[in-house]
Design a protein around this motif. Structure first.
Motif, PDB file in Angstrom:
ATOM      1  N   GLU A   5       0.716  -0.843   0.088  1.00 13.47           N
ATOM      2  CA  GLU A   5       0.126   0.092  -0.242  1.00 13.47           C
ATOM      3  C   GLU A   5       1.093   1.137  -0.178  1.00 13.47           C
ATOM      4  O   GLU A   5       0.818   1.854  -0.750  1.00 13.47           O
ATOM      5  CB  GLU A   5      -1.545  -0.064   1.420  1.00 13.47           C
ATOM      6  CG  GLU A   5      -2.345   0.750   1.411  1.00 13.47           C
ATOM      7  CD  GLU A   5      -2.746   1.563   2.701  1.00 13.47           C
ATOM      8  OE1 GLU A   5      -3.755   2.327   3.109  1.00 13.47           O
ATOM      9  OE2 GLU A   5      -2.877   0.750   3.140  1.00 13.47           O
ATOM     10  N   VAL A   6       1.648   1.528   0.806  1.00 10.56           N
ATOM     11  CA  VAL A   6       3.186   2.505   0.788  1.00 10.56           C
ATOM     12  C   VAL A   6       4.027   2.116   1.067  1.00 10.56           C
ATOM     13  O   VAL A   6       4.259   1.411   1.623  1.00 10.56           O
ATOM     14  CB  VAL A   6       2.705   3.375   2.425  1.00 10.56           C
ATOM     15  CG1 VAL A   6       3.460   5.013   2.115  1.00 10.56           C
ATOM     16  CG2 VAL A   6       0.773   3.890   2.108  1.00 10.56           C
ATOM     17  N   VAL A   7       4.794   2.445   0.081  1.00  6.70           N
ATOM     18  CA  VAL A   7       6.518   2.177   0.774  1.00  6.70           C
ATOM     19  C   VAL A   7       7.376   3.855   0.992  1.00  6.70           C
ATOM     20  O   VAL A   7       7.205   4.167   0.120  1.00  6.70           O
ATOM     21  CB  VAL A   7       7.099   1.548  -0.395  1.00  6.70           C
ATOM     22  CG1 VAL A   7       9.028   1.683  -0.559  1.00  6.70           C
ATOM     23  CG2 VAL A   7       6.279   0.252  -0.747  1.00  6.70           C
ATOM     24  N   ASP A  28      -0.832  -0.412   5.260  1.00  2.00           N
ATOM     25  CA  ASP A  28       0.486  -1.548   4.984  1.00  2.00           C
ATOM     26  C   ASP A  28       2.161  -0.248   4.168  1.00  2.00           C
ATOM     27  O   ASP A  28       1.400  -0.635   3.758  1.00  2.00           O
ATOM     28  CB  ASP A  28      -0.546  -2.450   3.930  1.00  2.00           C
ATOM     29  CG  ASP A  28       0.732  -3.275   3.563  1.00  2.00           C
ATOM     30  OD1 ASP A  28       1.497  -3.577   4.302  1.00  2.00           O
ATOM     31  OD2 ASP A  28       0.579  -3.650   2.556  1.00  2.00           O
ATOM     32  N   VAL A  29       2.517  -0.725   5.505  1.00  2.00           N
ATOM     33  CA  VAL A  29       3.813   0.252   5.421  1.00  2.00           C
ATOM     34  C   VAL A  29       5.435  -0.572   5.270  1.00  2.00           C
ATOM     35  O   VAL A  29       5.063  -1.138   5.728  1.00  2.00           O
ATOM     36  CB  VAL A  29       3.663   1.571   6.040  1.00  2.00           C
ATOM     37  CG1 VAL A  29       4.088   1.181   7.361  1.00  2.00           C
ATOM     38  CG2 VAL A  29       4.545   2.278   6.148  1.00  2.00           C
ATOM     39  N   VAL A 248       4.003   6.301  -2.699  1.00  2.00           N
ATOM     40  CA  VAL A 248       5.253   5.987  -2.129  1.00  2.00           C
ATOM     41  C   VAL A 248       5.867   7.563  -1.029  1.00  2.00           C
ATOM     42  O   VAL A 248       4.875   8.464  -1.845  1.00  2.00           O
ATOM     43  CB  VAL A 248       6.414   5.984  -3.547  1.00  2.00           C
ATOM     44  CG1 VAL A 248       7.482   6.305  -3.432  1.00  2.00           C
ATOM     45  CG2 VAL A 248       6.005   5.195  -4.150  1.00  2.00           C
ATOM     46  N   VAL A 249       5.914   7.710  -0.576  1.00  2.00           N
ATOM     47  CA  VAL A 249       6.882   8.919   0.240  1.00  2.00           C
ATOM     48  C   VAL A 249       8.265   8.375  -0.212  1.00  2.00           C
ATOM     49  O   VAL A 249       9.084   7.313   0.618  1.00  2.00           O
ATOM     50  CB  VAL A 249       6.776   8.631   2.507  1.00  2.00           C
ATOM     51  CG1 VAL A 249       7.420   9.625   3.132  1.00  2.00           C
ATOM     52  CG2 VAL A 249       4.882   8.283   2.186  1.00  2.00           C
ATOM     53  N   ARG A 370       0.606  10.773  -5.625  1.00  2.00           N
ATOM     54  CA  ARG A 370       0.587   9.578  -4.675  1.00  2.00           C
ATOM     55  C   ARG A 370       1.732   9.225  -4.481  1.00  2.00           C
ATOM     56  O   ARG A 370       2.296   8.493  -3.662  1.00  2.00           O
ATOM     57  CB  ARG A 370       0.254   8.322  -6.648  1.00  2.00           C
ATOM     58  CG  ARG A 370      -0.849   8.183  -6.728  1.00  2.00           C
ATOM     59  CD  ARG A 370      -1.049   6.918  -7.729  1.00  2.00           C
ATOM     60  NE  ARG A 370      -0.448   7.505  -8.723  1.00  2.00           N
ATOM     61  CZ  ARG A 370      -0.117   6.576  -9.621  1.00  2.00           C
ATOM     62  NH1 ARG A 370      -0.927   5.552 -10.179  1.00  2.00           N
ATOM     63  NH2 ARG A 370       0.033   7.103 -11.068  1.00  2.00           N
ATOM     64  N   VAL A 371       3.464   9.991  -4.803  1.00  2.00           N
ATOM     65  CA  VAL A 371       4.606  10.432  -4.261  1.00  2.00           C
ATOM     66  C   VAL A 371       4.073  11.652  -3.379  1.00  2.00           C
ATOM     67  O   VAL A 371       4.203  12.758  -3.855  1.00  2.00           O
ATOM     68  CB  VAL A 371       5.499  10.458  -5.605  1.00  2.00           C
ATOM     69  CG1 VAL A 371       6.544  10.977  -4.970  1.00  2.00           C
ATOM     70  CG2 VAL A 371       5.460   8.848  -6.690  1.00  2.00           C
TER      71      VAL A 371
END
Length: 413
Positions: A5-7, A28-29, A248-249, A370-371
């Motif tokens: 979900e998130v990276v 969900d990271v 994405v972070v 989304r980033v």
């Protein structure tokens, strides 16, 4: 491709804090980094949670001090002139910020986000007594050896006061009651009573990250590519693996600009190299982080009898080896300022991700929301880790904090 979900790209204090805030919200990271947790700038910093540090380096007096800064033997700024082509654009942008209007605006922006320093860490520390045990609340000192140094501090004291920063101006006697080692070595000081320091910065971040580690939410991999598609953000790694993420972070420190460019954002991120020298003491010399303002060094007491002297700025690119002239410069000045005889235990160099205006980039990519960007914290990564994580979590929850307008990637367009 593995689906997440998130990276979060980057396992420094900012990346770990972002991941923990997102985990709190039920996402969900996963955190990915080519190195160990807090193995870069989050390892070698001055170990100070500096909620008062709102005055950025680019300021009007840089022009007056320029000859000494660029060419002085005892300058806290060093430039590898053979590499000037690598950072000439960044340096031009930095100098463009050295005027009163920009200085006040940047100070106000930093003061606004610094107000959330402890709020941002509070729930993370509530969940991690182990991390909290690394924190000491003794304040921080700016000490001045000369009347000229104290006079030059007057305007900054007034500016911080106007922004609500807690500070106390101390005379020699008040200072030496707090730090006897400075008796006869400083005329006065500014005490920032709300500041904290860490007994071990890497240990602190790794303790915070314990839930991520135990839940196997951390992976060691080097991110090489980011590609936006209809399915999500495709992450390519240097060893050929792939991850598909909904979000994405990007908190990859000085390497973040290369990945942001793949998203279409040209962000002038500088590789500002910082150094520290650690001395091994038989008994503590200081109770709190103390900066000799004229030399720009912090001296911070760490656990195991270590005194870390951190400071100086070196512009020389990402991959240059440790410059012993800089560590010798730090050691020489510390020994001279406080007559220290203790042996050197270790030396370190790392790269601080710094924008020309000394404000971080926090917010969505201008090309694809989304980033989310969370990098460029210059000397304030440890300080602003929690606050940045909170802001990133708010963004992913669909909120749009007004505070973030000054930290937008769009300011470079």
């Amino acid at each position: 491709m593995e689906r997440r979900e998130v990276v979060v790209v980057g396992a420094g204090v900012v990346g770990v804090s972002c991941a923990l805030w997102l985990r709190r919200q039920g996402h969900d990271v996963m955190v990915v980094d080519r190195g160990e947790i807090a193995g870069a700038a989050s390892f070698g910093n001055a170990a100070t949670i500096a909620d008062y540090a709102c005055t950025p380096v680019p300021q009007p007096r840089i022009w007056r001090d320029m000859p000494g800064l660029l060419f002085g033997v005892e300058s806290p700024l060093s430039i590898r002139w053979s590499r000037i082509g690598q950072f000439a654009g960044w340096l031009a942008g930095f100098l463009a910020q050295c005027n009163r209007r920009a200085y006040v605006a940047n100070t106000e922006a930093l003061a606004a986000i610094l107000q959330h320093t402890f709020e941002g860490y509070a729930p993370l520390l509530d969940a991690s007594p182990e991390a909290r045990a690394f924190i000491r609340h003794e304040g921080c000192l700016y000490a001045y050896r000369t009347e000229r140094g104290m006079r030059r501090a007057t305007a900054d004291i007034a500016l911080r006061r106007s922004l609500g920063v807690q500070q106390e101006v101390l005379g020699h006697d008040e200072l030496t009651r707090l730090e006897p080692a400075l008796h006869g070595r400083a005329l006065g000081a500014i005490l920032f009573p709300s500041a904290r320091h860490l007994l071990d910065p890497q240990g602190f971040v790794q303790a915070l990250a314990r839930p991520l580690i135990e839940e196997r939410r951390c992976a060691r991999m080097e991110v090489a590519t980011l590609n936006a598609s209809a399915r999500g953000i495709e992450i390519g790694t240097a060893d050929g693996r792939g991850i598909l993420a909904d979000r994405v972070v990007l908190a990859g420190g000085p390497w973040s600009a290369q990945l942001a460019a793949q998203m279409g954002d040209r962000i002038r991120l500088g590789a500002e190299r910082g150094y520290h020298v650690e001395f091994q003491l038989d008994k503590p010399l200081f109770t709190r982080p103390t900066c000799i303002a004229e030399s720009s060094f912090y001296m911070t007491p760490l656990r195991d009898g270590r005194l870390r002297a951190a400071g100086t700025i070196e512009l020389s690119g990402l991959s240059m080896p440790l410059n012993t002239k800089r560590t010798d410069f730090i050691e020489r000045n510390i020994r001279r300022n406080i007559q220290l005889q203790a042996p050197v235990r270790s030396s370190w160099v790392g790269v601080r991700p710094t924008l020309p205006d000394y404000l971080p980039v926090i917010g969505p990519s201008s090309a694809d929301p989304r980033v989310i960007y969370a990098f460029g914290h210059q000397h304030l990564g440890i300080t602003l880790g929690g606050a940045t994580g909170q802001l990133v979590a708010q963004l992913i929850a669909g909120e749009r904090p007004a505070l973030l307008e000054r930290f937008s990637a769009r300011r470079f367009a």
